[in-house]
Design a protein around this motif. Structure first.
Motif, PDB file in Angstrom:
ATOM      1  N   LEU A 200       8.060  -9.923  29.238  1.00 10.43           N
ATOM      2  CA  LEU A 200       8.464  -9.858  27.818  1.00 10.43           C
ATOM      3  C   LEU A 200       7.524 -10.798  27.194  1.00 10.43           C
ATOM      4  N   GLY A 201       7.324 -12.065  27.561  1.00 12.28           N
ATOM      5  CA  GLY A 201       6.590 -13.366  26.981  1.00 12.28           C
ATOM      6  C   GLY A 201       5.198 -12.595  26.759  1.00 12.28           C
ATOM      7  N   PHE A 202       4.413 -12.045  27.680  1.00  7.42           N
ATOM      8  CA  PHE A 202       3.069 -11.393  27.534  1.00  7.42           C
ATOM      9  C   PHE A 202       3.199 -10.367  26.423  1.00  7.42           C
ATOM     10  N   GLY A 203       4.120  -9.633  26.249  1.00  5.51           N
ATOM     11  CA  GLY A 203       4.132  -8.574  25.310  1.00  5.51           C
ATOM     12  C   GLY A 203       4.131  -9.167  23.946  1.00  5.51           C
ATOM     13  N   LEU A 204       5.100 -10.254  23.696  1.00  6.92           N
ATOM     14  CA  LEU A 204       4.994 -10.988  22.492  1.00  6.92           C
ATOM     15  C   LEU A 204       3.990 -11.665  22.094  1.00  6.92           C
TER      16      LEU A 204
END
Length: 247
Positions: free
Chosen positions: A33-37
């Motif tokens: 999720l952090g990568f996606g954000l």
């Protein structure tokens, strides 16, 4: 009574194992999720202010090179090479060769799969996002896109995987913490060096750390599940091979 106690202990261990699995999968999901954000913000151009401030910290406007004396510049170039494909391939070959010599073929295959899989993901993401490199004169020559940083990602995959392997050797908590701490330190240092030498934005490195760590943890989960099913040899199964267990 003894059988009931044994059964209760087994149930407790199983419960702890499943709780640990859920917690680990949650960690993987958080990293993804952090990568996606980060990726979403990068594609919208909303991170340039942050990236510029970090870049200016290491290389003030108008400066011909990064902050610090010449010996620090050379040290940064040496450190950044620890995440290069050449160094990581040599390290991979050395570890896999050792595992094969002690007849840990399953462990060797899993290490190869983890690192090669991470490499494919890294270059696939670079092709997908195709972010230009920072335009900084006098930097190291590079040939691929900027996002995410493959040095940051692959150092996370490689060093965290090897750090986890070494925890299988360590006899005490302090040694296990030492090996994992060393792996994390190497990963962070390589990533920071990429920003320092001017070949990556800070968000490239953050994204590389996120996806690389997520992949390393996911591969470790798969390895442990295969080991429990007997599809990967356990530590010490082969005579005289107490050194390393499966990842």
């Amino acid at each position: 009574m003894k059988q009931a106690g044994t059964l209760a202990g087994a149930v407790t261990r199983l419960g702890k194992r499943e709780i640990g699995l859920v917690a680990t999968l949650f960690c993987v999901a958080a990293l993804v999720l952090g990568f996606g954000l980060i990726a979403d913000e990068v594609m919208e151009g909303d991170t340039m202010g942050f990236d510029t401030r970090v870049a200016r910290f290491f290389r003030p406007a108008g400066a011909s090179g990064p902050i610090g004396p010449d010996w620090l510049h050379e040290m940064a170039r040496d450190v950044t090479s620890l995440g290069s494909m050449v160094v990581l391939c040599f390290l991979l070959a050395a570890v896999v060769g050792y595992l094969l010599l002690i007849r840990k073929r399953g462990a060797a295959l899993l290490v190869v799969g983890s690192i090669l899989g991470g490499t494919v993901i890294s270059f696939g993401l670079k092709l997908l996002f195709n972010r230009p490199r920072p335009e900084i004169p006098g930097g190291i020559q590079v040939f691929t896109a900027s996002f995410p940083s493959s040095h940051a990602m692959l150092s996370a995959v490689t060093y965290l995987t090897l750090g986890a392997l070494m925890t299988r050797v360590a006899a005490g908590v302090r040694l296990k913490a030492y090996f994992m701490g060393l792996a994390v330190c190497l990963t962070i240092t390589v990533g920071l060096s990429r920003v320092y030498v001017g070949v990556h934005y800070a968000t490239d490195v953050l994204a590389g750390w996120c996806v690389g760590s997520a992949w390393a943890v996911l591969c470790w989960i798969v390895a442990l599940r295969l080991q429990r099913r007997g599809q990967v040899e356990r530590p010490g199964e082969e005579q005289g091979t107490q050194d390393l267990g499966a990842p």
